[in-house]
Design a protein around this motif. Structure first.
Motif, PDB file in Angstrom:
ATOM      1  N   MET A 151      -9.855  -1.836   4.109  1.00  0.00           N
ATOM      2  CA  MET A 151     -10.607  -0.757   4.746  1.00  0.00           C
ATOM      3  C   MET A 151     -10.582  -0.887   6.262  1.00  0.00           C
ATOM      4  N   HIS A 152     -10.719  -2.101   6.747  1.00  0.00           N
ATOM      5  CA  HIS A 152     -10.679  -2.335   8.192  1.00  0.00           C
ATOM      6  C   HIS A 152      -9.302  -1.986   8.752  1.00  0.00           C
ATOM      7  N   LEU A 153      -8.270  -2.360   8.030  1.00  0.00           N
ATOM      8  CA  LEU A 153      -6.907  -2.027   8.451  1.00  0.00           C
ATOM      9  C   LEU A 153      -6.724  -0.519   8.501  1.00  0.00           C
ATOM     10  N   PHE A 154      -7.226   0.175   7.482  1.00  0.00           N
ATOM     11  CA  PHE A 154      -7.107   1.633   7.454  1.00  0.00           C
ATOM     12  C   PHE A 154      -7.856   2.267   8.617  1.00  0.00           C
ATOM     13  N   GLU A 155      -9.058   1.791   8.900  1.00  0.00           N
ATOM     14  CA  GLU A 155      -9.859   2.365   9.983  1.00  0.00           C
ATOM     15  C   GLU A 155      -9.134   2.259  11.319  1.00  0.00           C
ATOM     16  N   LYS A 156      -8.542   1.109  11.583  1.00  0.00           N
ATOM     17  CA  LYS A 156      -7.829   0.938  12.860  1.00  0.00           C
ATOM     18  C   LYS A 156      -6.596   1.834  12.914  1.00  0.00           C
ATOM     19  N   ALA A 157      -5.790   1.801  11.839  1.00  0.00           N
ATOM     20  CA  ALA A 157      -4.579   2.618  11.821  1.00  0.00           C
ATOM     21  C   ALA A 157      -4.918   4.106  11.873  1.00  0.00           C
ATOM     22  N   HIS A 182       1.105  14.645  11.858  1.00  0.00           N
ATOM     23  CA  HIS A 182       1.609  13.299  11.561  1.00  0.00           C
ATOM     24  C   HIS A 182       0.554  12.201  11.653  1.00  0.00           C
ATOM     25  N   HIS A 183      -0.725  12.539  11.568  1.00  0.00           N
ATOM     26  CA  HIS A 183      -1.738  11.484  11.586  1.00  0.00           C
ATOM     27  C   HIS A 183      -1.935  10.914  10.178  1.00  0.00           C
ATOM     28  N   LEU A 184      -2.494   9.719  10.122  1.00  0.00           N
ATOM     29  CA  LEU A 184      -2.693   9.015   8.853  1.00  0.00           C
ATOM     30  C   LEU A 184      -3.799   9.679   8.037  1.00  0.00           C
ATOM     31  N   LEU A 185      -3.548   9.870   6.747  1.00  0.00           N
ATOM     32  CA  LEU A 185      -4.537  10.464   5.848  1.00  0.00           C
ATOM     33  C   LEU A 185      -5.158   9.442   4.908  1.00  0.00           C
ATOM     34  N   ALA A 186      -4.329   8.544   4.361  1.00  0.00           N
ATOM     35  CA  ALA A 186      -4.846   7.595   3.364  1.00  0.00           C
ATOM     36  C   ALA A 186      -3.975   6.354   3.312  1.00  0.00           C
ATOM     37  N   LEU A 187      -4.615   5.249   2.919  1.00  0.00           N
ATOM     38  CA  LEU A 187      -3.933   3.981   2.682  1.00  0.00           C
ATOM     39  C   LEU A 187      -4.384   3.494   1.313  1.00  0.00           C
ATOM     40  N   TYR A 231       0.846  -1.189   0.000  1.00  0.00           N
ATOM     41  CA  TYR A 231       0.000   0.000   0.000  1.00  0.00           C
ATOM     42  C   TYR A 231       0.885   1.243   0.000  1.00  0.00           C
ATOM     43  N   ALA A 232       0.335   2.322  -0.569  1.00  0.00           N
ATOM     44  CA  ALA A 232       0.962   3.632  -0.436  1.00  0.00           C
ATOM     45  C   ALA A 232       0.299   4.321   0.748  1.00  0.00           C
ATOM     46  N   VAL A 233       1.092   4.785   1.694  1.00  0.00           N
ATOM     47  CA  VAL A 233       0.556   5.377   2.911  1.00  0.00           C
ATOM     48  C   VAL A 233       0.908   6.864   2.927  1.00  0.00           C
ATOM     49  N   ILE A 234      -0.052   7.695   3.349  1.00  0.00           N
ATOM     50  CA  ILE A 234       0.120   9.149   3.335  1.00  0.00           C
ATOM     51  C   ILE A 234      -0.179   9.697   4.725  1.00  0.00           C
ATOM     52  N   TYR A 235       0.720  10.582   5.218  1.00  0.00           N
ATOM     53  CA  TYR A 235       0.573  11.182   6.543  1.00  0.00           C
ATOM     54  C   TYR A 235       0.551  12.704   6.433  1.00  0.00           C
ATOM     55  N   ASP A 236      -0.129  13.326   7.386  1.00  0.00           N
ATOM     56  CA  ASP A 236      -0.115  14.780   7.509  1.00  0.00           C
ATOM     57  C   ASP A 236       1.243  15.214   8.050  1.00  0.00           C
ATOM     58  N   ALA A 237       1.888  16.151   7.375  1.00  0.00           N
ATOM     59  CA  ALA A 237       3.228  16.578   7.788  1.00  0.00           C
ATOM     60  C   ALA A 237       3.206  17.461   9.030  1.00  0.00           C
ATOM     61  N   HIS A 238       2.023  17.951   9.430  1.00  0.00           N
ATOM     62  CA  HIS A 238       1.939  18.856  10.580  1.00  0.00           C
ATOM     63  C   HIS A 238       1.734  18.094  11.887  1.00  0.00           C
ATOM     64  N   ARG A 241       1.762   0.291  -5.018  1.00  0.00           N
ATOM     65  CA  ARG A 241       2.831   1.281  -4.839  1.00  0.00           C
ATOM     66  C   ARG A 241       3.408   1.736  -6.185  1.00  0.00           C
ATOM     67  N   ASP A 242       2.598   1.583  -7.235  1.00  0.00           N
ATOM     68  CA  ASP A 242       3.054   1.999  -8.560  1.00  0.00           C
ATOM     69  C   ASP A 242       2.692   3.437  -8.886  1.00  0.00           C
ATOM     70  N   GLY A 243       1.991   4.119  -7.992  1.00  0.00           N
ATOM     71  CA  GLY A 243       1.663   5.527  -8.186  1.00  0.00           C
ATOM     72  C   GLY A 243       0.313   5.791  -8.818  1.00  0.00           C
ATOM     73  N   LYS A 244      -0.391   4.781  -9.306  1.00  0.00           N
ATOM     74  CA  LYS A 244      -1.683   5.008  -9.982  1.00  0.00           C
ATOM     75  C   LYS A 244      -2.732   5.570  -9.028  1.00  0.00           C
ATOM     76  N   GLU A 245      -2.920   4.918  -7.884  1.00  0.00           N
ATOM     77  CA  GLU A 245      -3.895   5.403  -6.909  1.00  0.00           C
ATOM     78  C   GLU A 245      -3.440   6.720  -6.286  1.00  0.00           C
ATOM     79  N   LEU A 246      -2.125   6.884  -6.159  1.00  0.00           N
ATOM     80  CA  LEU A 246      -1.601   8.131  -5.595  1.00  0.00           C
ATOM     81  C   LEU A 246      -1.964   9.318  -6.482  1.00  0.00           C
ATOM     82  N   LYS A 247      -1.894   9.145  -7.789  1.00  0.00           N
ATOM     83  CA  LYS A 247      -2.251  10.233  -8.714  1.00  0.00           C
ATOM     84  C   LYS A 247      -3.699  10.663  -8.505  1.00  0.00           C
TER      85      LYS A 247
END
Length: 513
Positions: free
Chosen positions: A469-475, A79-84, A70-77, A88-94
């Motif tokens: 989705m369940h993994l994302f919700e917990k994290a 540091h909480h999780l924003l998205a999972l 998975y590509a994981v994204i955090y808030d830089a301010h 990791r090929d960048g398609k969903e990230l775009k």
């Protein structure tokens, strides 16, 4: 009926247990809640998208190493999780970046897929490469350079580095005195659980030798011969002994002996006749050897313990008895080298190539001041000039990357573009803007690695197999609680209100959670 308070408590606990584990724990407390019900509570977490976010950190994490990423994204301010995001090929990230056009800073590792995705969707965004990964990339390059020039192990004798690998010496395996003192065996006969003495074969000659095998075959032939003679004599009372003597080639005395034997005596013909045991120094330790072998103690440790206990006989005789008792009673054949260890002479000192690289790259060399590498480092640099070259490259790059002048990276590239580190240099040139931003920007990827640690904790201890989705919700819930100070109850507050569950005064939500 589950009250609001109980729902909040179950929800809060579910963030730190797997659903199945929490269901079992609550059952012990008299609360009957299925894992599906707990899962439903988690699905009511209010996940807030933040389209105006201006700085994030991006990395990849795995669900199952080598298979699902998975590509994981955090808030830089905060540091909480924003998205999972899947893959990791960048398609969903775009797709995600298109919905967050306000992003101006992205902290990332050296992955080209993420760099390309950010550059394509947000061309004006500042990308910051991770310092740790930059240093790790150079470390890997230096390791390959040293592999080409240095042997895996460097040998030193009389304070001089040897040009060749020394010959090993063979000596009996040695054990620390503390290990031997921890063992307690006496030479009393071994007994079973009922207290009966266990008979065992204590001869020094192994039953697997050719001599014993031939004698075993002879015993079986004699047994069959006796059985056959007795059967013929019993069936035909008119047959004369002379005929039996002639037919089976036995003497009259032998024939009479066979015919007069009882059934028990016939069966005993298959038993091994024990040889007369010579009185040897090993005799006083045979029971100890058997009991230690029965307890699965290493034969080499048995040998050392017998010697430690006062044995003064022949070492080879003791080894021979250990081998024989093991083979005769436990059916195991020891290797020829079971009691010897190949080792370099005591005058030889060894330095691993990996330790040399560690000394080159460690910042506080005082931590390794008592090591062999530190002691012989000047001689190593003299013998292998590549060590000094690697040290120079590492020091200069490390000073630049933790410094504040991004323009010095251009000088570093120019100085080293023709050295053996050119592969690393080419990588810097392709990602030069992000590398310079690493030096000048106050943002780094440290918070991303911290977020990844939280993700791994959730995945390994509190997740299970309920899907992405369940993994994302917990994290997500754990990162929100830990990084923003929001209480667990606030994450499902809207659901409680909308469902008409909260009918009391404001403040009904448990202060603890």
């Amino acid at each position: 009926h589950r009250s609001n308070q109980l729902n909040i408590v179950i929800f809060a606990l579910s963030l730190f247990f797997s659903d199945s584990a929490l269901s079992l724990v609550l059952r012990q407390l008299g609360i009957m809640v299925s894992r599906e019900s707990i899962r439903q509570l988690l699905s009511h977490i209010e996940i807030k998208d933040e389209p105006d976010i201006d700085a994030v950190g991006i990395d990849d994490v795995c669900l199952k190493k080598g298979q699902s990423y998975y590509a994981v994204i955090y808030d830089a301010h905060d540091h909480h999780l924003l998205a999972l995001l899947d893959g990791r090929d960048g398609k969903e990230l775009k797709k995600w970046l298109k919905n967050h056009p306000c992003i101006r800073t992205v902290a990332r590792d050296r992955a080209s897929a993420y760099a390309s995705a950010v550059a394509e969707i947000l061309p004006d965004c500042m990308q910051v490469a991770d310092r740790f990964h930059l240093l790790l990339n150079l470390l890997e390059r230096l390791r390959k350079i040293l592999q080409e020039e240095l042997p895996n192990t460097i040998f030193i004798q009389d304070e001089e580095i040897l040009d060749h690998k020394p010959e090993k010496e063979y000596a009996r395996v040695q054990y620390d005195r503390s290990v031997l003192e921890s063992l307690h065996y006496d030479n009393t006969p071994p007994v079973d659980e009922q207290g009966q003495i266990i008979p065992y074969i204590d001869k020094s000659e192994s039953r697997t030798t050719t001599r014993y095998l031939l004698r075993d075959e002879a015993r079986k032939k004699k047994y069959q011969l006796v059985k056959e003679i007795r059967a013929v004599w019993k069936q035909d009372r008119h047959i004369k002994k002379k005929e039996l003597e002639k037919r089976y080639h036995v003497s009259n005395m032998t024939l009479r002996k066979y015919l007069n034997m009882s059934e028990e005596e016939v069966e005993k013909l298959l038993e091994i006749t024990p040889y007369k045991k010579r009185d040897t120094p090993v005799n006083s330790y045979l029971n100890i050897i058997y009991k230690m072998l029965r307890d699965h103690v290493k034969p080499s440790l048995i040998y050392a313990y017998i010697v430690y206990s006062g044995y003064e006989g022949s070492g080879r005789s003791l080894e021979h008895h250990i081998e024989a008792i093991e083979a005769n009673n436990f059916g195991k054949t020891l290797s020829k080298s079971w009691n010897v260890k190949a080792q370099y002479p005591k005058t030889i000192e060894e330095i691993k190539r990996s330790d040399t690289l560690k000394f080159i790259t460690i910042t506080d060399k005082e931590k390794m001041k008592n090591t062999k590498v530190a002691m012989y480092y000047p001689k190593l640099k003299e013998k292998f000039p590549v060590i000094e070259k690697c040290e120079t490259i590492w020091k200069s790059f490390h000073e630049i990357i933790i410094g504040k002048d991004p323009e010095k990276i251009d000088e570093f590239i120019e100085e080293n573009k023709k050295t053996k580190s050119k592969g690393f240099i080419e990588g810097l040139k392709k990602d030069i803007a992000a590398v310079k931003n690493t030096i000048s920007s106050p943002i780094s990827s440290g918070f991303v690695e911290g977020g990844n640690d939280r993700y791994k904790l959730v995945k390994r201890m509190m997740f299970g197999r309920a899907g992405q989705m369940h993994l994302f919700e917990k994290a997500y819930a754990i990162s929100i609680i830990m990084r923003t100070g929001i209480k667990a109850s606030q994450l499902i507050e809207n659901w409680l209100h909308e469902d008409g569950r909260i009918k009391r005064k404001e403040g009904i939500l448990c202060d603890t959670f």
